[in-house]
Design a protein around this motif. Structure first.
Motif, PDB file in Angstrom:
ATOM      1  N   PRO A 126       7.345 -14.698  -2.526  1.00  0.00           N
ATOM      2  CA  PRO A 126       8.595 -14.828  -1.788  1.00  0.00           C
ATOM      3  C   PRO A 126       8.988 -13.508  -1.139  1.00  0.00           C
ATOM      4  CG  PRO A 126       9.065 -14.631  -4.106  1.00  0.00           C
ATOM      5  CD  PRO A 126       7.578 -14.716  -3.983  1.00  0.00           C
ATOM      6  N   ILE A 127       9.616 -13.581  -0.005  1.00  0.00           N
ATOM      7  CA  ILE A 127       9.951 -12.395   0.763  1.00  0.00           C
ATOM      8  C   ILE A 127      10.911 -11.480   0.013  1.00  0.00           C
ATOM      9  CG2 ILE A 127      11.951 -13.321   1.996  1.00  0.00           C
ATOM     10  CD1 ILE A 127      10.727 -12.096   4.558  1.00  0.00           C
ATOM     11  N   GLU A 128      11.686 -12.058  -0.907  1.00  0.00           N
ATOM     12  CA  GLU A 128      12.660 -11.269  -1.662  1.00  0.00           C
ATOM     13  C   GLU A 128      12.002 -10.172  -2.498  1.00  0.00           C
ATOM     14  OE1 GLU A 128      14.482 -14.739  -0.156  1.00  0.00           O
ATOM     15  OE2 GLU A 128      12.691 -14.558  -1.438  1.00  0.00           O
ATOM     16  N   LYS A 129      10.715 -10.328  -2.828  1.00  0.00           N
ATOM     17  CA  LYS A 129      10.054  -9.320  -3.648  1.00  0.00           C
ATOM     18  C   LYS A 129       9.834  -8.019  -2.884  1.00  0.00           C
ATOM     19  CE  LYS A 129       5.719 -10.040  -4.765  1.00  0.00           C
ATOM     20  NZ  LYS A 129       4.476 -10.731  -5.202  1.00  0.00           N
ATOM     21  N   THR A 130      10.042  -8.039  -1.561  1.00  0.00           N
ATOM     22  CA  THR A 130       9.930  -6.815  -0.767  1.00  0.00           C
ATOM     23  C   THR A 130      11.255  -6.073  -0.651  1.00  0.00           C
ATOM     24  OG1 THR A 130      10.455  -7.877   1.369  1.00  0.00           O
ATOM     25  CG2 THR A 130       8.150  -7.924   0.642  1.00  0.00           C
ATOM     26  N   GLN A 131      12.323  -6.621  -1.200  1.00  0.00           N
ATOM     27  CA  GLN A 131      13.659  -6.074  -0.987  1.00  0.00           C
ATOM     28  C   GLN A 131      14.170  -5.294  -2.209  1.00  0.00           C
ATOM     29  OE1 GLN A 131      15.308  -6.759   2.302  1.00  0.00           O
ATOM     30  NE2 GLN A 131      13.076  -6.901   2.355  1.00  0.00           N
ATOM     31  N   LEU A 138      13.688   1.293  -8.687  1.00  0.00           N
ATOM     32  CA  LEU A 138      14.276   0.027  -9.128  1.00  0.00           C
ATOM     33  C   LEU A 138      13.258  -0.951  -9.714  1.00  0.00           C
ATOM     34  CD1 LEU A 138      16.889  -0.757  -6.315  1.00  0.00           C
ATOM     35  CD2 LEU A 138      17.256   0.360  -8.526  1.00  0.00           C
ATOM     36  N   ASP A 139      12.066  -1.024  -9.144  1.00  0.00           N
ATOM     37  CA  ASP A 139      11.062  -1.990  -9.595  1.00  0.00           C
ATOM     38  C   ASP A 139      10.004  -1.257 -10.415  1.00  0.00           C
ATOM     39  OD1 ASP A 139       9.211  -3.957 -10.003  1.00  0.00           O
ATOM     40  OD2 ASP A 139       8.939  -4.478  -7.894  1.00  0.00           O
ATOM     41  N   PRO A 140      10.002  -1.426 -11.728  1.00  0.00           N
ATOM     42  CA  PRO A 140       9.117  -0.639 -12.607  1.00  0.00           C
ATOM     43  C   PRO A 140       7.630  -0.831 -12.358  1.00  0.00           C
ATOM     44  CG  PRO A 140      10.869  -1.699 -13.871  1.00  0.00           C
ATOM     45  CD  PRO A 140      10.914  -2.289 -12.489  1.00  0.00           C
ATOM     46  N   GLN A 141       7.226  -1.909 -11.695  1.00  0.00           N
ATOM     47  CA  GLN A 141       5.797  -2.186 -11.583  1.00  0.00           C
ATOM     48  C   GLN A 141       5.038  -1.096 -10.834  1.00  0.00           C
ATOM     49  OE1 GLN A 141       4.205  -5.171  -8.823  1.00  0.00           O
ATOM     50  NE2 GLN A 141       6.298  -5.593  -8.136  1.00  0.00           N
ATOM     51  N   TRP A 142       5.694  -0.401  -9.902  1.00  0.00           N
ATOM     52  CA  TRP A 142       4.966   0.564  -9.076  1.00  0.00           C
ATOM     53  C   TRP A 142       4.592   1.808  -9.860  1.00  0.00           C
ATOM     54  CZ3 TRP A 142       3.384  -2.531  -5.783  1.00  0.00           C
ATOM     55  CH2 TRP A 142       4.215  -3.531  -5.265  1.00  0.00           C
ATOM     56  N   MET A 143       5.522   2.355 -10.623  1.00  0.00           N
ATOM     57  CA  MET A 143       5.192   3.522 -11.430  1.00  0.00           C
ATOM     58  C   MET A 143       4.244   3.155 -12.570  1.00  0.00           C
ATOM     59  SD  MET A 143       6.474   6.050  -9.907  1.00  0.00           S
ATOM     60  CE  MET A 143       5.997   7.237 -11.156  1.00  0.00           C
ATOM     61  N   LYS A 144       4.411   1.975 -13.145  1.00  0.00           N
ATOM     62  CA  LYS A 144       3.489   1.535 -14.183  1.00  0.00           C
ATOM     63  C   LYS A 144       2.082   1.397 -13.620  1.00  0.00           C
ATOM     64  CE  LYS A 144       6.817  -0.882 -17.147  1.00  0.00           C
ATOM     65  NZ  LYS A 144       7.290  -2.187 -17.657  1.00  0.00           N
ATOM     66  N   ALA A 159      20.895  -2.226 -14.545  1.00  0.00           N
ATOM     67  CA  ALA A 159      21.839  -1.256 -15.099  1.00  0.00           C
ATOM     68  C   ALA A 159      21.176   0.040 -15.519  1.00  0.00           C
ATOM     69  CB  ALA A 159      22.571  -1.875 -16.286  1.00  0.00           C
ATOM     70  N   ASP A 160      19.902  -0.033 -15.950  1.00  0.00           N
ATOM     71  CA  ASP A 160      19.243   1.153 -16.490  1.00  0.00           C
ATOM     72  C   ASP A 160      18.378   1.875 -15.468  1.00  0.00           C
ATOM     73  OD1 ASP A 160      17.388  -0.879 -16.311  1.00  0.00           O
ATOM     74  OD2 ASP A 160      16.373  -0.372 -18.192  1.00  0.00           O
ATOM     75  N   ALA A 161      18.578   1.587 -14.191  1.00  0.00           N
ATOM     76  CA  ALA A 161      17.820   2.272 -13.148  1.00  0.00           C
ATOM     77  C   ALA A 161      18.275   3.724 -13.028  1.00  0.00           C
ATOM     78  CB  ALA A 161      18.008   1.570 -11.813  1.00  0.00           C
ATOM     79  N   PRO A 162      17.425   4.626 -12.530  1.00  0.00           N
ATOM     80  CA  PRO A 162      17.866   5.996 -12.272  1.00  0.00           C
ATOM     81  C   PRO A 162      19.058   5.991 -11.314  1.00  0.00           C
ATOM     82  CG  PRO A 162      15.474   5.816 -12.057  1.00  0.00           C
ATOM     83  CD  PRO A 162      16.007   4.418 -12.175  1.00  0.00           C
ATOM     84  N   PRO A 163      19.963   6.945 -11.428  1.00  0.00           N
ATOM     85  CA  PRO A 163      21.120   6.977 -10.527  1.00  0.00           C
ATOM     86  C   PRO A 163      20.701   7.165  -9.074  1.00  0.00           C
ATOM     87  CG  PRO A 163      20.961   9.007 -11.788  1.00  0.00           C
ATOM     88  CD  PRO A 163      19.968   8.066 -12.383  1.00  0.00           C
ATOM     89  N   LEU A 164      21.427   6.492  -8.191  1.00  0.00           N
ATOM     90  CA  LEU A 164      21.131   6.556  -6.761  1.00  0.00           C
ATOM     91  C   LEU A 164      22.275   7.234  -6.017  1.00  0.00           C
ATOM     92  CD1 LEU A 164      19.831   2.921  -6.027  1.00  0.00           C
ATOM     93  CD2 LEU A 164      18.522   4.905  -6.835  1.00  0.00           C
ATOM     94  N   TRP A 165      21.926   8.014  -5.009  1.00  0.00           N
ATOM     95  CA  TRP A 165      22.863   8.538  -4.012  1.00  0.00           C
ATOM     96  C   TRP A 165      22.376   8.008  -2.677  1.00  0.00           C
ATOM     97  CZ3 TRP A 165      22.535  11.227   0.504  1.00  0.00           C
ATOM     98  CH2 TRP A 165      23.703  11.824   0.992  1.00  0.00           C
ATOM     99  N   ASP A 181       0.812  -1.216   0.000  1.00  0.00           N
ATOM    100  CA  ASP A 181       0.000   0.000   0.000  1.00  0.00           C
ATOM    101  C   ASP A 181       0.846   1.267   0.000  1.00  0.00           C
ATOM    102  OD1 ASP A 181      -2.323  -1.565   0.099  1.00  0.00           O
ATOM    103  OD2 ASP A 181      -2.314  -1.593   2.284  1.00  0.00           O
ATOM    104  N   PHE A 182       1.908   1.278   0.835  1.00  0.00           N
ATOM    105  CA  PHE A 182       2.708   2.500   0.906  1.00  0.00           C
ATOM    106  C   PHE A 182       3.512   2.727  -0.372  1.00  0.00           C
ATOM    107  CE2 PHE A 182       4.258  -0.770   3.912  1.00  0.00           C
ATOM    108  CZ  PHE A 182       5.383  -1.255   3.243  1.00  0.00           C
ATOM    109  N   LEU A 183       3.821   1.669  -1.092  1.00  0.00           N
ATOM    110  CA  LEU A 183       4.486   1.831  -2.388  1.00  0.00           C
ATOM    111  C   LEU A 183       3.511   2.330  -3.448  1.00  0.00           C
ATOM    112  CD1 LEU A 183       6.700  -1.386  -2.492  1.00  0.00           C
ATOM    113  CD2 LEU A 183       7.440   0.960  -2.020  1.00  0.00           C
ATOM    114  N   GLU A 184       2.313   1.806  -3.448  1.00  0.00           N
ATOM    115  CA  GLU A 184       1.305   2.253  -4.410  1.00  0.00           C
ATOM    116  C   GLU A 184       0.973   3.727  -4.198  1.00  0.00           C
ATOM    117  OE1 GLU A 184      -0.947  -2.059  -5.009  1.00  0.00           O
ATOM    118  OE2 GLU A 184      -1.845  -0.517  -3.727  1.00  0.00           O
TER     119      GLU A 184
END
Length: 304
Positions: free
Chosen positions: A210-215, A165-171, A222-228, A122-125
């Motif tokens: 799987p729990i890994e989908k929360t991480q 990092l995970d495109p599904q949320w913005m889509k 490689a094509d993710a926006p740059p992170l600081w 919910d908080f990601l959506e």
């Protein structure tokens, strides 16, 4: 001596007299302390309580550099606050809105669903919906929709990095990760399994398998926006290894990640260093905004 007196007064205001402080596991109202810490000159709360969705917590505030005109096209930061996904409110983070607005950014600070009303995702959506709203409407407030970056602290840093990092949320929000030019994140949990049974993360994430989908670290590309990624070495709430491991994984995948660790700073120190009176704790604001200016720089279209 003067610095000591100022800090002492702030501590009294923040921990007594009805004011509250950002604490591990929860962001609480700063009230008067927020105003004193915010260094308000040069920044204006342009909009308070703008809806970006149908839910009660789907509202946001917009801070702008004082004097901003609708026709301006300033870079934009969507700032997602922390609180362990349990607490927090947009009105408590005026100090962050002021700090970034004084540096020339339009700053959007949304609320999002929290436990017990909301759980993962919910908080990601909600966070994605707030970014999508910003993309669609920020030009009405002097912002440039082509120059949007994300920022956040703790749980908010998690939200911001997951959106990048995970495109599904913005889509899912009807947008795309291409709307995010970069992320400057403080003290975020990016690689934190296994959860402590019954702990805050365990409850907030729910029965996800799987729990890994929360991480966030599961979605490096490689094509993710740059992170600081900024983190205090004395953080006992979210260990610095979260940022170290994510930065290393991004670089290994061929992406862009900048890791900045601050010796001796705690979980709360890194966010409070954004404020004028507590900026002596570390050059956090300067280094974040240096990164964000580059990330949101106007793109130059090559001549035909």
């Amino acid at each position: 001596m003067i610095k000591f007196i100022v800090v002492a007064i702030l501590l009294i205001l923040l921990f007594g007299g009805g004011t509250r402080m950002i604490v591990a596991g929860g962001a609480k109202s700063l009230n008067l302390g927020d105003r004193l810490l915010g260094d308000g000159d040069g920044a204006t709360l342009q909009v308070a309580g703008q809806s970006y969705g149908a839910g009660e917590r789907n509202k946001l505030n917009i801070w702008v550099p004082t004097g901003t005109k609708k026709t301006d096209r300033l870079p934009v930061i969507v700032f997602l606050y922390g609180g362990g996904w349990y607490s927090g409110a947009r009105d408590d983070y005026g100090f962050a809105g002021r700090a970034f607005a004084k540096q020339g950014f339009i700053v959007v600070i949304p609320d999002y669903r929290l436990v017990p009303e909301g759980h993962w995702p919910d908080f990601l959506e909600d966070s994605a919906a707030a970014v999508a709203w910003t993309d669609a409407h920020i030009a009405n407030y002097g912002g440039d929709p082509d120059r949007i970056a994300l920022s956040g602290h703790s749980a908010g840093a998690y939200n911001a990095v997951m959106l990048a990092l995970d495109p599904q949320w913005m889509k899912g929000a009807g947008s795309d990760t291409s709307a995010i030019r970069g992320v400057a994140a403080l003290a975020g949990p990016y690689d934190f399994v296994p959860f402590e049974k019954g702990g805050r993360a365990d409850v907030a994430m729910g029965d996800i398998r799987p729990i890994e989908k929360t991480q966030p670290i599961s979605f490096v590309r490689a094509d993710a926006p740059p992170l600081w990624l900024g983190h205090g070495t004395a953080d006992t709430v979210v260990r610095v290894g979260n940022s170290q491991r994510l930065a290393a994984a991004i670089e290994k995948a061929g992406g862009a990640a900048t890791l900045r660790t601050y010796d001796g700073l705690s979980h709360n120190d890194v966010i409070m260093a954004l404020t004028g009176p507590l900026s002596y704790k570390g050059p956090v604001l300067a280094e974040m905004t240096d990164f964000l200016r580059v990330a949101t720089a106007r793109r130059v279209t090559p001549a035909p």
